[in-house]
Structure formats: C-alpha cells, structure tokens
Design an enzyme around this catalytic site. Structure first.
Site, mmCIF file in Angstrom:
data_model
loop_
_atom_site.group_PDB
_atom_site.id
_atom_site.type_symbol
_atom_site.label_atom_id
_atom_site.label_comp_id
_atom_site.label_asym_id
_atom_site.label_seq_id
_atom_site.Cartn_x
_atom_site.Cartn_y
_atom_site.Cartn_z
ATOM 1 N N THR A 109 -13.353 26.976 -9.286
ATOM 2 C CA THR A 109 -12.948 28.153 -10.042
ATOM 3 C C THR A 109 -13.310 29.686 -9.716
ATOM 4 O O THR A 109 -12.475 30.594 -9.692
ATOM 5 C CB THR A 109 -13.263 27.792 -11.535
ATOM 6 N N ASP A 146 -10.288 22.247 -4.626
ATOM 7 C CA ASP A 146 -10.689 21.927 -6.088
ATOM 8 C C ASP A 146 -11.580 20.984 -5.789
ATOM 9 O O ASP A 146 -11.402 19.940 -5.246
ATOM 10 C CB ASP A 146 -9.714 21.558 -6.899
ATOM 11 N N ASP A 188 -16.720 20.742 -11.506
ATOM 12 C CA ASP A 188 -16.156 19.522 -11.824
ATOM 13 C C ASP A 188 -17.205 18.325 -11.026
ATOM 14 O O ASP A 188 -17.567 17.476 -11.732
ATOM 15 C CB ASP A 188 -14.892 19.013 -11.462
ATOM 16 N N THR A 228 -28.411 4.488 -18.426
ATOM 17 C CA THR A 228 -28.133 4.476 -20.046
ATOM 18 C C THR A 228 -26.998 5.858 -19.911
ATOM 19 O O THR A 228 -26.707 6.819 -19.151
ATOM 20 C CB THR A 228 -29.020 5.299 -20.698
HETATM 21 N N1 ASP Z 1 -11.278 22.137 -11.079
HETATM 22 C C1 ASP Z 1 -12.392 23.185 -10.627
HETATM 23 C C2 ASP Z 1 -13.410 22.603 -9.534
HETATM 24 O O1 ASP Z 1 -14.115 21.977 -9.843
HETATM 25 C C3 ASP Z 1 -13.394 23.608 -11.638
HETATM 26 C C4 ASP Z 1 -14.327 24.655 -11.670
HETATM 27 O O2 ASP Z 1 -14.710 25.268 -10.327
HETATM 28 O O3 ASP Z 1 -15.132 24.928 -12.329
HETATM 29 O O4 ASP Z 1 -13.086 22.869 -8.500
#
Ligand code: ASP
Length: 342
Positions: free
Chosen positions: A14, A58, A91, A279
């Site tokens: 992002t 991404d 992510d 857990t």
């Molecule tokens: N989908 C994006 C990624 O992980 C989300 C982010 O960067 O916050 O590349």
C-alpha cells in the site's frame, strides 16, 4: 566521519500504491515516486540508496522464493550499508520478517520492515512517519560503533518490534501490528527510546553473516474449531509428503478430546510427521500440562510451540525442513530459540 548508509528495498504494498484511474482499485506505482513523496529523508544527511523489486507486488502474492531473493540481496549488499529498510505490504509483513529472522544468521545490522495502511501520496498517510523513523533506526549506532538494533524488525506506528514476534492485528487502523508476547524494541516519541534490554545483541561481534536459502514447504496448518469433522482433519494429516503440521489450538494448547483426532495425531506422529501446538490466542503460551485436553495432545506426541506466533512457527519449520531431511533434527531444533522467537 563517514555518514551512515542505508539501503531501502522497495517490494510493493500500500505504501507505494495509487488508485487505478478506471477501476479505483489500489495498484502499485514506481518507486521513484515513493521517494519524491518523502523529501524529508534528505535532512538526515545519510547516504540513502534504493533498490526496487521488479515486478513490485502486493504482499499477498509473496512466496518463499521471494524471501530467498530478499535474503540474497541483503547478503550481497551487506558490507556496503549500515542498515536495511524493506518497504513491504502489511498483509504478509510478519511472515517475511519471521522468515528473514531465521534465514539471516548472525545479523549485526538492522533489517527494518515497514509499510503503511494508507498510500504515501495521500494527505493523511501513515507511510511517511513509518518510513522516516525506520530509516533513522536502520542507521542508529551505539556509542561503541555497533548497530543499535542488529535484528530483523517491523517498525509501525511509533513502535519497533522484533519481527518474528509480530502479527498483523488490524486491517483498518494505523496501529496494524502487535507483539503481545514481547515488548517493543524501541518507541518513537520526541526521541526514539531504545529498549536495549529487549534487543538481541550478538554474543561476540564480528561474525560472518550466513544466509540459509533452502525452505521446505511440506507443511500445513490445522486450525481446531468446534464441530471439526473427522474427514477434514484426516484429509489434512494424510497429505502426501507432509513433514509438519501446525496445530492451532484453543487457549493454553487445548483441543477437543475426540477419539478420531487423538488417533489421527498419534498415527501422524508415528509416521514421523511433526505436530507443533500453537495457540489461537494472540497472547500467552501453550502449556499442555494445564488441562486434560492439552495433556492428551502431549501424550499423542504433539510438541509445544510455547508462545510463538503462527507466522514464526511456519517459517521456522520451513527453514528447518529445508535444512534437514531428518525430522528428528527438525524436532530437536524446534525446541531451541533460534532468533528470539519464543
Ligand atoms: N495488500 C497490501 C499488501 O500487503 C496491503 C498493504 O500493503 O497494507 O501488499
């Protein structure tokens, strides 16, 4: 005095995305534009060099081969820089940080991952502060000239965490990462305050960086839930070639006392498959001695993952099964803290 040198590696996420003019979806844009958005970085007076992955991705698309490329890149550039900043999607940032913490052996320089919840070009972005502080931390030295934080870390929203203790906790708020089982290594307020007691320093400085680049992927995660069916558990435990399973359990490491489950786990262990108990609770540790429902798992041959995150457990297993074809050795090393992960 030589000015500090930091290498920024841009992988995507992002932090460097913008809205597609037609669909409105967030898509990555080129790294030069990310730097243009943060002219403040020049004020440090550091040497800041940049490298961009091609293609940028991404982070949902990350695979172990990507971690290998990243680790090899750090090895190649290791002697040229005082620290490394990796701009990465949020992510899977905790998976990448955990993987690198195991793949880079004897690190003496900071490797700081960061990113953002809002793209860097947006007025309210969290990306600038994260990026600028990460660069400052990557360049920070102790009075004796050694790196202040020679670890693989995540910096996000004023906090520096040991990477392999984190998980992505929030999909919307700026405070996206948490590390409930280990304190922050630093907190950025007016000053950046380092928690030196929590930072892992080498026993002896001057060791060569070693990079492990073999990762096994014959691993699976079995999450226990009320009503789990025999066919579900059995299908997973009978995957051909399977070497290890992370069993995500309740609370202190408990699972339902179902005959089929205990028998399937016992059979899997007899077939030399490693079952590691982690857990589902974000905080706290597995302790299979606490309840009968946990004790039965222990009796079936399930190993305790203590207070490891799933991200750390998975990548540690990948590293160990990549390095050792013998599961006995993997089992032995799973009980050793390799990089402060439990
Ligand atoms: N989908 C994006 C990624 O992980 C989300 C982010 O960067 O916050 O590349």
């Amino acid at each position: 005095m030589k000015k500090p040198a930091v290498l920024v590696i841009y992988t995507g996420g992002t932090i460097g995305m913008k809205a597609h003019p037609v669909t409105g979806e967030l898509v990555p844009f080129r790294f030069e534009h990310v730097l243009e958005e943060v002219p403040e970085l020049r004020k440090f007076g550091f040497q800041i060099d940049t490298l961009s992955f091609d293609p940028i991705i991404d982070s949902s698309n990350i695979i172990p081969d990507f971690w290998i490329r990243l680790a090899l890149l750090i090895e190649e550039k290791y002697t040229l820089y005082d620290g490394f900043v990796i701009l990465h999607g949020t992510d899977t940032m905790s998976y990448t940080a955990s993987a690198l913490s195991f793949m880079l052996k004897n690190p003496e320089k900071p490797v700081i991952l960061t990113g953002s919840q809002l793209p860097i070009g947006m007025p309210r972005t969290d990306g600038k502060e994260n990026f600028i502080s990460a660069v400052e931390i990557a360049a920070q030295k102790r009075d004796d000239g050694h790196a202040m934080v020679p670890e693989v870390c995540i910096f996000f929203q004023e906090k520096l965490f040991r990477g392999n203790r984190t998980f992505k906790y929030n999909a919307e708020e700026f405070r996206a990462f948490r590390s409930p089982n280990y304190p922050p290594l630093a907190e950025a307020g007016i000053q950046i305050k380092y928690n030196t007691h929590a930072i892992k320093y080498p026993k002896k400085w001057g060791q060569k960086l070693e990079v492990c680049t073999r990762l096994g992927t014959d691993v699976a995660i079995l999450k226990i839930f009320p009503g789990i069916e025999e066919k579900t558990g059995k299908a997973l435990l009978n995957i051909p070639g399977l070497r290890a399973v992370i069993l995500e359990t309740y609370g202190r490491g408990n699972a339902p006392s179902l005959d089929w489950l205990l028998k399937s786990l016992t059979d899997a262990v007899a077939k030399d498959i490693i079952i590691l108990n982690i857990t589902q609770c974000p905080a706290g540790s597995v302790s299979m001695e606490s309840y009968a429902c946990g004790a039965r798992l222990k009796k079936a041959g399930v190993l305790s993952g203590l207070d490891m995150t799933t991200e750390a457990a998975l990548t540690k297993i990948m590293l160990l099964t990549g390095l050792h074809s013998d599961n006995k050795k993997v089992r032995e090393l799973l009980t050793v803290s390799l990089s402060g992960e439990f």
